[in-house]
Design a protein around this motif. Structure first.
Motif, PDB file in Angstrom:
ATOM      1  N   ILE A   1      61.284  15.974   6.727  1.00 42.93           N
ATOM      2  CA  ILE A   1      62.082  16.391   5.209  1.00 42.93           C
ATOM      3  C   ILE A   1      62.859  16.866   5.273  1.00 42.93           C
ATOM      4  O   ILE A   1      63.165  18.515   6.020  1.00 42.93           O
ATOM      5  CB  ILE A   1      60.907  16.981   4.880  1.00 42.93           C
TER       6      ILE A   1
ATOM      7  N   ARG B   1      53.837  10.442   5.257  1.00 39.15           N
ATOM      8  CA  ARG B   1      53.633  11.843   4.287  1.00 39.15           C
ATOM      9  C   ARG B   1      52.658  11.806   3.154  1.00 39.15           C
ATOM     10  O   ARG B   1      52.634  10.602   2.184  1.00 39.15           O
ATOM     11  CB  ARG B   1      54.954  12.647   4.580  1.00 39.15           C
TER      12      ARG B   1
ATOM     13  N   VAL C   1      52.081  12.843  -0.146  1.00 43.47           N
ATOM     14  CA  VAL C   1      52.075  14.156  -1.270  1.00 43.47           C
ATOM     15  C   VAL C   1      51.342  14.575  -1.726  1.00 43.47           C
ATOM     16  O   VAL C   1      50.048  13.755  -2.669  1.00 43.47           O
ATOM     17  CB  VAL C   1      53.515  13.501  -2.271  1.00 43.47           C
TER      18      VAL C   1
ATOM     19  N   SER D   1      53.329  18.112   2.044  1.00 42.94           N
ATOM     20  CA  SER D   1      53.803  18.063   0.957  1.00 42.94           C
ATOM     21  C   SER D   1      53.013  18.515  -0.217  1.00 42.94           C
ATOM     22  O   SER D   1      52.036  17.999  -0.578  1.00 42.94           O
ATOM     23  CB  SER D   1      54.747  16.787   1.267  1.00 42.94           C
ATOM     24  N   TYR D   2      53.588  19.049  -1.358  1.00 49.59           N
ATOM     25  CA  TYR D   2      52.784  19.551  -2.445  1.00 49.59           C
ATOM     26  C   TYR D   2      53.554  18.947  -3.366  1.00 49.59           C
ATOM     27  O   TYR D   2      54.839  18.989  -3.547  1.00 49.59           O
ATOM     28  CB  TYR D   2      52.445  21.206  -3.161  1.00 49.59           C
TER      29      TYR D   2
ATOM     30  N   VAL E   1      58.597  17.837  -5.486  1.00 47.34           N
ATOM     31  CA  VAL E   1      57.706  17.621  -4.096  1.00 47.34           C
ATOM     32  C   VAL E   1      58.172  19.298  -3.255  1.00 47.34           C
ATOM     33  O   VAL E   1      59.040  19.081  -2.621  1.00 47.34           O
ATOM     34  CB  VAL E   1      57.885  16.525  -3.216  1.00 47.34           C
ATOM     35  N   THR E   2      57.751  20.122  -2.928  1.00 42.32           N
ATOM     36  CA  THR E   2      57.381  20.938  -2.388  1.00 42.32           C
ATOM     37  C   THR E   2      56.954  20.810  -0.819  1.00 42.32           C
ATOM     38  O   THR E   2      55.869  20.278  -1.003  1.00 42.32           O
ATOM     39  CB  THR E   2      57.331  22.062  -2.827  1.00 42.32           C
ATOM     40  N   THR E   3      58.195  21.002   0.209  1.00 41.76           N
ATOM     41  CA  THR E   3      57.355  20.965   1.551  1.00 41.76           C
ATOM     42  C   THR E   3      57.118  21.792   2.311  1.00 41.76           C
ATOM     43  O   THR E   3      58.246  22.356   2.531  1.00 41.76           O
ATOM     44  CB  THR E   3      58.046  20.185   1.861  1.00 41.76           C
TER      45      THR E   3
ATOM     46  N   GLU F   1      61.688  19.214  -2.942  1.00 38.70           N
ATOM     47  CA  GLU F   1      62.960  18.052  -3.649  1.00 38.70           C
ATOM     48  C   GLU F   1      62.027  17.672  -5.127  1.00 38.70           C
ATOM     49  O   GLU F   1      61.319  18.135  -5.632  1.00 38.70           O
ATOM     50  CB  GLU F   1      62.305  16.562  -2.805  1.00 38.70           C
TER      51      GLU F   1
END
Length: 265
Positions: free
Chosen positions: A98, A129, A131, A148-149, A159-161, A198
């Motif tokens: 990502i 993936r 999320v 990913s969160y 989205v924080t990866t 993202e």
């Protein structure tokens, strides 16, 4: 919604949030190089491929135009640029990581349900993936696609990866190196210290997403930096992901020397 069948247009909201379900795809040349670049010849063999393998020009998708590498990152970046085919994980059919999976020249599908995690499935190499719709946590291990969160900020999916790291990677001729996540075919990269944030914002009309990704990695960059681009909904009635299992296409690159030795016996 079954994988492979998607609505042609945006439907009603889901739990009061924009419905991102659908098949999406970029229309740019970011996978060749995130930075602005001219058209160029194929880095391997013009005589074999001619214009088919040429690099198309691109205006770039980076705010400010260039990636702010620090001095320590330049050596590895230079090595990548000298080996843009033989070291690129894409050529070996490794998972893209990502944010690269988003802007490769293949469609991907977002599957969003009611008050649940969100699944993103990519045509390239059957990558995917989850999320996790929860607060950002501490991933247990590094993986090719990271962990990913996701959270909603108004109508924007954020989205924080974290933990993007492939570990040891086999290169052609058997060389093993500590892998990093390549961002494009030009050799730009991030390490497992990176945080990628993202933002997916469904535009009015529902047929494109305003996408941006901010990358922070103090081990190789002097500051955080951001890319942005639209993601377009595939609106044909039969829009779906087709199969692109690329392992057979990479075997000669990775194992050609072994295959040839076996054939000589």
């Amino acid at each position: 919604m079954a994988l492979g069948t998607v609505p042609a247009t945006a439907q009603d909201q889901i739990d009061g949030k924009p419905n991102l379900n659908g098949v999406w795809q970029v229309m740019n040349n970011a996978n060749w190089n995130l930075e602005p670049h001219s058209a160029a010849s194929n880095p391997v063999a013009d005589r074999l491929l001619g214009a088919i393998g040429a690099i198309p020009a691109g205006l770039g998708v980076i705010e400010g135009g260039e990636i702010p590498y620090n001095d320590a990152a330049q050596e590895r970046l230079a090595a990548h640029k000298e080996n843009v085919i033989y070291h690129d994980p894409e050529a070996a059919c490794y998972l893209p990581g990502i944010p690269r999976a988003t802007y490769m020249p293949y469609p991907f599908q977002i599957i969003q349900g009611n008050n649940d995690d969100i699944l993103m499935v990519y045509e390239y190499a059957s990558a995917n993936r989850v999320v996790h719709m929860q607060e950002v946590g501490i991933p247990p291990i590094d993986t090719w696609m990271g962990t990913s969160y996701g959270q909603w900020e108004g109508d924007t999916l954020v989205v924080t990866t974290l933990a993007l790291g492939p570990g040891l990677v086999k290169l052609p001729a058997g060389e093993m190196v500590e892998g990093v996540t390549w961002l494009d075919r030009a050799g730009n990269y991030l390490t497992n210290h990176a945080t990628v944030v993202e933002r997916f914002t469904l535009a009015e009309g529902g047929n494109h997403i305003d996408y941006e990704a901010t990358i922070e990695d103090p081990t190789i960059y002097t500051r955080p930096w951001t890319i942005s681009m639209p993601l377009y909904r595939r609106v044909e009635d039969n829009a779906q992901l087709l199969e692109f299992k690329c392992v057979p296409f990479s075997e000669q690159l990775l194992y050609g020397d072994l295959i040839e030795d076996q054939g000589a016996e």
